[in-house]
Design a protein around this motif. Structure first.
Motif, mmCIF file in Angstrom:
data_model
loop_
_atom_site.group_PDB
_atom_site.id
_atom_site.type_symbol
_atom_site.label_atom_id
_atom_site.label_comp_id
_atom_site.label_asym_id
_atom_site.label_seq_id
_atom_site.Cartn_x
_atom_site.Cartn_y
_atom_site.Cartn_z
ATOM 1 N N GLY A 58 12.943 -0.155 8.692
ATOM 2 C CA GLY A 58 12.204 -1.239 10.222
ATOM 3 C C GLY A 58 13.069 -2.106 10.021
ATOM 4 N N ASP A 59 12.584 -2.467 11.377
ATOM 5 C CA ASP A 59 12.895 -4.538 12.280
ATOM 6 C C ASP A 59 12.071 -4.863 12.138
ATOM 7 N N GLY A 60 10.657 -4.093 11.950
ATOM 8 C CA GLY A 60 9.005 -5.414 11.641
ATOM 9 C C GLY A 60 8.661 -5.739 12.681
ATOM 10 N N LYS A 61 9.171 -5.195 13.838
ATOM 11 C CA LYS A 61 8.682 -5.480 15.528
ATOM 12 C C LYS A 61 8.490 -4.598 15.701
ATOM 13 N N ASP A 83 -5.785 0.513 13.243
ATOM 14 C CA ASP A 83 -4.367 1.097 13.564
ATOM 15 C C ASP A 83 -4.492 1.903 14.661
ATOM 16 N N ARG A 103 11.529 -1.617 4.820
ATOM 17 C CA ARG A 103 12.531 0.025 4.527
ATOM 18 C C ARG A 103 13.551 -0.342 5.361
ATOM 19 N N ASP A 149 -3.348 5.471 4.882
ATOM 20 C CA ASP A 149 -3.264 4.555 4.849
ATOM 21 C C ASP A 149 -3.425 3.772 6.211
ATOM 22 N N LEU A 151 3.946 2.364 1.054
ATOM 23 C CA LEU A 151 4.210 1.889 2.919
ATOM 24 C C LEU A 151 4.269 0.209 2.733
ATOM 25 N N GLY A 152 3.539 -0.045 2.691
ATOM 26 C CA GLY A 152 3.111 -1.548 2.653
ATOM 27 C C GLY A 152 3.488 -2.115 4.189
ATOM 28 N N ASP A 153 3.260 -3.342 4.340
ATOM 29 C CA ASP A 153 3.439 -3.949 5.611
ATOM 30 C C ASP A 153 4.525 -4.177 5.895
ATOM 31 N N GLY A 154 4.796 -3.702 6.490
ATOM 32 C CA GLY A 154 7.002 -3.544 6.997
ATOM 33 C C GLY A 154 6.664 -4.168 8.415
ATOM 34 N N ARG A 155 5.531 -4.669 8.941
ATOM 35 C CA ARG A 155 6.345 -5.024 10.606
ATOM 36 C C ARG A 155 4.571 -5.365 9.968
ATOM 37 N N ARG A 170 14.541 0.399 20.553
ATOM 38 C CA ARG A 170 13.736 1.635 20.080
ATOM 39 C C ARG A 170 14.991 2.799 21.181
ATOM 40 N N TYR A 186 1.166 -1.084 -0.220
ATOM 41 C CA TYR A 186 -0.168 -0.345 0.077
ATOM 42 C C TYR A 186 1.004 1.184 -0.644
ATOM 43 N N GLN A 225 0.969 10.700 4.310
ATOM 44 C CA GLN A 225 0.735 10.557 5.812
ATOM 45 C C GLN A 225 0.863 11.925 6.022
HETATM 46 P P1 AMP Z 1 1.504 2.992 11.388
HETATM 47 O O1 AMP Z 1 2.601 4.156 11.340
HETATM 48 O O2 AMP Z 1 1.536 1.839 11.520
HETATM 49 O O3 AMP Z 1 0.830 3.698 10.709
HETATM 50 O O4 AMP Z 1 2.907 2.442 10.183
HETATM 51 C C1 AMP Z 1 3.558 3.101 8.793
HETATM 52 C C2 AMP Z 1 4.183 2.968 7.897
HETATM 53 O O5 AMP Z 1 5.214 2.238 8.342
HETATM 54 C C3 AMP Z 1 4.000 1.457 7.349
HETATM 55 O O6 AMP Z 1 4.177 1.121 6.294
HETATM 56 C C4 AMP Z 1 4.455 0.586 8.525
HETATM 57 O O7 AMP Z 1 4.394 -0.736 7.973
HETATM 58 C C5 AMP Z 1 5.981 1.195 8.712
HETATM 59 N N1 AMP Z 1 6.690 0.499 9.674
HETATM 60 C C6 AMP Z 1 6.150 1.404 11.165
HETATM 61 N N2 AMP Z 1 7.212 0.441 12.126
HETATM 62 C C7 AMP Z 1 7.910 -0.641 11.715
HETATM 63 C C8 AMP Z 1 8.949 -1.081 11.880
HETATM 64 N N3 AMP Z 1 9.095 -1.022 13.280
HETATM 65 N N4 AMP Z 1 9.837 -1.631 11.187
HETATM 66 C C9 AMP Z 1 9.268 -1.808 9.653
HETATM 67 N N5 AMP Z 1 7.799 -1.133 9.190
HETATM 68 C C10 AMP Z 1 7.328 -0.017 9.811
#
Ligand code: AMP
Ligand code: MG
Length: 492
Positions: free
Chosen positions: A127-130, A265, A125, A255, A92-96, A168, A80, A84
């Motif tokens: 991020g750690d995905g966690k 979210d 990107r 998003d 953006l997409g599902d990064g975590r 963090r 997605y 922002q």
């Molecule tokens: P959000 O703030 O949850 O709406 O996330 C915005 C974007 O940032 C989405 O694409 C998330 O997947 C990505 N994102 C947020 N935190 C992380 C993270 N720790 N690792 C990877 N992607 C992240």
């Protein structure tokens, strides 16, 4: 192993994976070194046809921490884009997050089961995905509270600690949230393909969305225009419901707006205590873009971005589609106003046919709350007593009660059947909301002292928000006077 699928009850049927190749990337969850199930939502598990007793176990801990994919899951990260804070980000997409798949629940509703915090995906990107335990439990509490309050929302199925620190500002205990949604299709999902000029994919996504969420619209003269109207209607009703209970989403990026009309979210969201329409809690929302009273305007702005993505589907000449889309967008204000007033009438016990003065009564009450920084939830809840002539719960909330007295006299004159009004009011004005200081205390106990008792207790209180119970008075009270202003932070 052979009949684990039957034993645990997962019956996946993954239409998104099957029907929308190119809209996602397959991915797998990271290993969790020492998984522990913090909470399983038994009622929701049963609703989904799962075996709650079998899952509330070490096997459940393995599954909900991401170590063991349940049979039939096809984990994937959805693509997605999104605006922002007004700035467009094409990817953006599902990064975590990781969609495990879909199940059809006992009422025949198709529901996504998704992990949040299960590690890196192709969309991570930097991020750690966690995810850290605190924000996971926060989303659990807020989502379940909203559900009990009758607001459409994603739900929490499980929270599992991974046994691994996430970094963090400081190391924090890591966790995975398993959430359930009507779907995770967002305005940003449409923007992803619109930004790439991929009209074929866009049409596929729109047709899928119509079939999944608005099947009746397939037969409309222009299904895509009808989709825009239907999504506008659901958002109007959703935002009105938020405002009836004092909820501020905090980060209404495109998003974070679900096409299904569910709240999604839970990041820097919070509930108002003292009523003020300009209230902002999020530390990153410096301009007040997502302030409490801004939410209808922002929803409309997001819908305009959604409409833009649909133009080439609405008409083969996108220019010709513009006036049609604009005409639908222009109905949003009326849809919202109607939903808002209907809810406010219930909150004030204004029964029977709407009357000309109803809107003024609603706005008048909010104005006196705002002028004297009165607690929104206490004031509305106390009004059922006032309807019956007992002002002791409301009047003392005002430092200067005269404006309240004048308003109440007028309001009471409007109530034909005060007892009936009081009953309606007590069914819509909650006693218990997730009070910010109480949520924070529960999270601090869990994260700093590994004490989950306050989290469990709070969930029990919030499961029945309209029913006052002895011994729970502290949960109904706002933060003590003189507390520091509440601040929320993004990031799960
Ligand atoms: P959000 O703030 O949850 O709406 O996330 C915005 C974007 O940032 C989405 O694409 C998330 O997947 C990505 N994102 C947020 N935190 C992380 C993270 N720790 N690792 C990877 N992607 C992240
Ligand atoms: Mg998001």
């Amino acid at each position: 192993m052979l009949d684990l699928s039957r034993e645990l009850g997962f019956q996946f049927d993954n239409t998104y994976a099957r029907e929308l190749p190119g809209c996602y990337a397959p991915a797998t969850a990271a290993a969790a070194p020492a998984p522990r199930l913090v909470k399983l939502n038994h009622a929701l598990a049963r609703e989904l046809g799962l075996n709650a007793a079998a899952l509330d176990s070490p096997v459940g801990a393995e599954i909900f921490s991401g170590n063991y994919a349940p049979p039939g899951a096809e984990p994937l990260a959805q693509a997605y884009a999104g605006h922002q804070f007004g700035n467009f980000v094409p990817q953006l997409g599902d990064g975590r997050a990781l969609l495990l798949g879909e199940v059809v629940d006992r009422q025949g509703r198709r529901r996504d089961i998704q992990f949040k915090g299960s590690g890196r995906t192709p969309f991570s990107r930097g991020g750690d995905g966690k995810a850290a335990l605190g924000p996971v439990l926060r989303e659990y509490i807020l989502g379940e509270a909203m559900h009990a309050l009758g607001v459409p929302t994603t739900r929490a199925l499980a929270a599992a600690a991974t046994g691994e620190p996430v970094y963090r500002e400081t190391p924090l205990p890591g966790a995975v949230l398993t959430r359930v949604a009507a779907s995770h299709i967002r305005v940003g999902t449409f923007q992803f393909f619109a930004a790439r000029g991929d009209t074929a994919k866009l049409r596929q996504l729109a047709d899928y969305t119509i079939a999944r969420h608005f099947p009746d619209l397939a037969a409309a003269p222009n299904p895509y225009l009808a989709l825009l109207a239907a999504v506008a209607d659901r958002q109007a009703s959703l935002i009105a419901q938020w405002m009836h209970i004092g909820f501020i989403h905090g980060v209404m990026n495109t998003d974070n707006m679900a096409i299904s009309g569910e709240t999604i979210d839970y990041g820097p969201c919070a509930f108002l205590d003292a009523y003020h329409s300009a209230t902002v809690f999020s530390s990153i929302d410096r301009g007040g873009r997502y302030a409490f009273g801004q939410q209808p305007q922002i929803a409309r702005w997001n819908l305009a971005r959604f409409a833009e993505t649909l133009l080439p589907l609405i008409h083969s000449d996108p220019q010709a589609a513009i006036p049609e889309a604009v005409a639908v967008l222009e109905t949003f204000g009326g849809r919202f106003d109607a939903a808002w007033l209907a809810g406010m009438r219930a909150k004030l016990g204004l029964l029977g046919d709407p009357q000309a003065g109803d809107l003024d009564l609603a706005n008048g009450f909010l104005a006196i709350l705002e002028a004297q920084a009165v607690d929104f939830t206490l004031a509305f809840r106390g009004l059922s007593g006032a309807a019956l002539g007992d002002h002791t719960l409301v009047r003392p909330l005002f430092s200067d009660p005269r404006p309240y007295d004048a308003w109440a006299e007028h309001w009471q004159g409007r109530l034909a059947d005060p007892a009936a009004s009081a009953r309606v009011m007590d069914g819509v004005n909650p006693v218990y909301i997730p009070r910010n200081h109480i949520v924070e205390a529960a999270l601090a106990a869990a994260v700093e002292r590994d004490d989950l008792a306050p989290f469990h207790a709070l969930l029990d209180v919030l499961a029945a928000p309209f029913t006052p119970r002895g011994g729970l008075e502290a949960y109904a009270e706002p933060a003590p006077r003189g507390s520091a202003p509440y601040r929320t932070f993004c990031g799960t």
